[in-house]
Design a protein around this motif. Sequence first.
Motif, PDB file in Angstrom:
ATOM      1  N   LEU A  14      38.832  67.516 -56.343  1.00 18.21           N
ATOM      2  CA  LEU A  14      38.881  66.319 -57.187  1.00 18.21           C
ATOM      3  C   LEU A  14      37.513  65.713 -57.480  1.00 18.21           C
ATOM      4  N   ASP A  16      34.112  64.662 -58.762  1.00 10.68           N
ATOM      5  CA  ASP A  16      33.484  64.781 -60.089  1.00 10.68           C
ATOM      6  C   ASP A  16      34.463  65.186 -61.184  1.00 10.68           C
ATOM      7  N   THR A  17      35.731  64.789 -61.032  1.00 11.72           N
ATOM      8  CA  THR A  17      36.715  65.038 -62.083  1.00 11.72           C
ATOM      9  C   THR A  17      37.260  63.692 -62.547  1.00 11.72           C
ATOM     10  N   ARG A  19      40.193  62.794 -62.525  1.00  7.51           N
ATOM     11  CA  ARG A  19      41.328  62.430 -61.667  1.00  7.51           C
ATOM     12  C   ARG A  19      40.904  61.723 -60.385  1.00  7.51           C
TER      13      ARG A  19
END
Length: 75
Positions: A14, A16-17, A19
């Motif tokens: 998750l 650096d996304t 989300r």
Amino acid sequence: MFLNVPPEERSPNLRDTPRAAAAKQRIAEFNAELDAHIASFAASHPDVTVISFDTNAWFSTILDHAEEYGFTNVT
């Protein structure tokens, strides 16, 4: 013993996304609700030793200071 949810938003899956922020918010909400349930359980079961371990804070400390714990890559 109760364990809360660790900072999954910091996991490689998750991190650096888009989300990550939503996951962080959901985890914070869940952990807050869990804290309330733990307090209620402890109050209604005075004969029981209730232990709560904050895995979120523990993992965050390790990830924030990885070098101090001998880790060289936490990404």
